[in-house]
Design an enzyme around this catalytic site. Sequence first.
Site, mmCIF file in Angstrom:
data_model
loop_
_atom_site.group_PDB
_atom_site.id
_atom_site.type_symbol
_atom_site.label_atom_id
_atom_site.label_comp_id
_atom_site.label_asym_id
_atom_site.label_seq_id
_atom_site.Cartn_x
_atom_site.Cartn_y
_atom_site.Cartn_z
ATOM 1 N N ARG A 231 0.816 -1.217 0.000
ATOM 2 C CA ARG A 231 0.000 0.000 0.000
ATOM 3 C C ARG A 231 0.850 1.267 0.000
ATOM 4 O O ARG A 231 0.492 2.280 0.606
ATOM 5 C CB ARG A 231 -0.964 0.017 1.195
ATOM 6 C CG ARG A 231 -1.935 -1.151 1.237
ATOM 7 C CD ARG A 231 -2.892 -1.150 0.036
ATOM 8 N NE ARG A 231 -3.762 -2.315 0.113
ATOM 9 C CZ ARG A 231 -3.459 -3.507 -0.411
ATOM 10 N NH1 ARG A 231 -2.337 -3.676 -1.068
ATOM 11 N NH2 ARG A 231 -4.297 -4.522 -0.296
ATOM 12 N N SER B 209 -11.446 -0.039 2.629
ATOM 13 C CA SER B 209 -10.704 -0.307 3.864
ATOM 14 C C SER B 209 -10.142 1.006 4.409
ATOM 15 O O SER B 209 -9.317 1.643 3.757
ATOM 16 C CB SER B 209 -9.565 -1.291 3.590
ATOM 17 O OG SER B 209 -10.084 -2.524 3.138
ATOM 18 N N GLU C 46 -5.750 4.450 5.742
ATOM 19 C CA GLU C 46 -5.344 4.268 4.351
ATOM 20 C C GLU C 46 -5.738 5.467 3.493
ATOM 21 O O GLU C 46 -4.949 5.900 2.653
ATOM 22 C CB GLU C 46 -5.954 2.985 3.788
ATOM 23 C CG GLU C 46 -5.466 2.656 2.390
ATOM 24 C CD GLU C 46 -5.808 1.235 1.969
ATOM 25 O OE1 GLU C 46 -5.854 0.988 0.763
ATOM 26 O OE2 GLU C 46 -6.022 0.370 2.843
#
Length: 351
Positions: free
Chosen positions: A160, A239, A343
């Site tokens: 990520r 998410s 995130e």
Amino acid sequence: MLELHDAPLAPLTTFRLGGPATRLITAVTDAEVIDAVREADAAGTPLLVIGGGSNLVIGDKGFDGAALHIATRGVALDGTALELAAGEVWSDAVARTVEAGLAGVECLAGIPGSAGATPIQNVGAYGQEVSATLTEVVAYDRAAGETVTLTNEQCAFSYRHSRFKAEPERYVVLRVRFRLEDAGGLSAPLKYAETARALGVEAGDRVPLAAARDTVLKLRAGKGMVLDPEDHDTWSAGSFFTNPILDDADFAAFRARVGERLGEGAEPPAYPAGPGRTKTSAAWLIDRAGFAKGYGAGPARISTKHTLALTNRGEATTEDLLALAREVVAGVRDAFGVTLVNEPVTVGVSL
């Protein structure tokens, strides 16, 4: 190029949250994107780049500067080579690769947002990451004042993360290029156990491309991870927290806390993440810390379908959302000694 003043940004985000921008510029060509960036930089104007808005949390006060909405279009498929303009809708692009019989991104179906955002986060799901098939990123380098082409290696991908995320003020993605696989209509080997189980095969097996894509879409929809204007569980950024990656010492301390809280013999999810590092599950942490699906009494709540998604039930403000996020972070830290990291990118606010 379209320009609006005091323009609302909430409609450009999947959260449907955030105040207005001083200026909102919509660019439909690479040249327009570059011109808008150069103009803002020359004037010293703060710049916010928006693609599909699926990874943004914008403050209620909005953005005092120029918001640049990248709405470029263009798909070029030559053999197994795929090039996408940054503004292309990612889920549509995945559908086209499946129709063309090419493997490599079929398990990334249903992910909201634009193609240009995928390398920034090194988007991944169900055992695939864009870094596995991405070959080059064409971007405007604001520091150099020129268009550059970065190879996969130069993008410095990790979980990520990427060079673009590490230097958020430097690059504006214009185009992304991929090298896919012609496996005779079959998918890439399935790496994610849940997907394999749903298809009735073993991890490592290949299945028809359409079956892999359709299965992922069903799994995502069951978790509220496929956009649906009528379903407030999808008024989210997917998410909200990344899965924590812990070194050996931190993971040992974490396991001890799990035993203390959940009883002797209880074990947390653990996945290898490189030498001396272990990844665990943010969703598991949130649930075991006492935040169940649907948690919350206000207009921002945890999704009723998945504990990793924080959602706007229709009347929320960004502050409502952040209050919930802070409560979850504090609760997980108190329970297990692990600090969750958001995130989505925050604009004008922070946790």
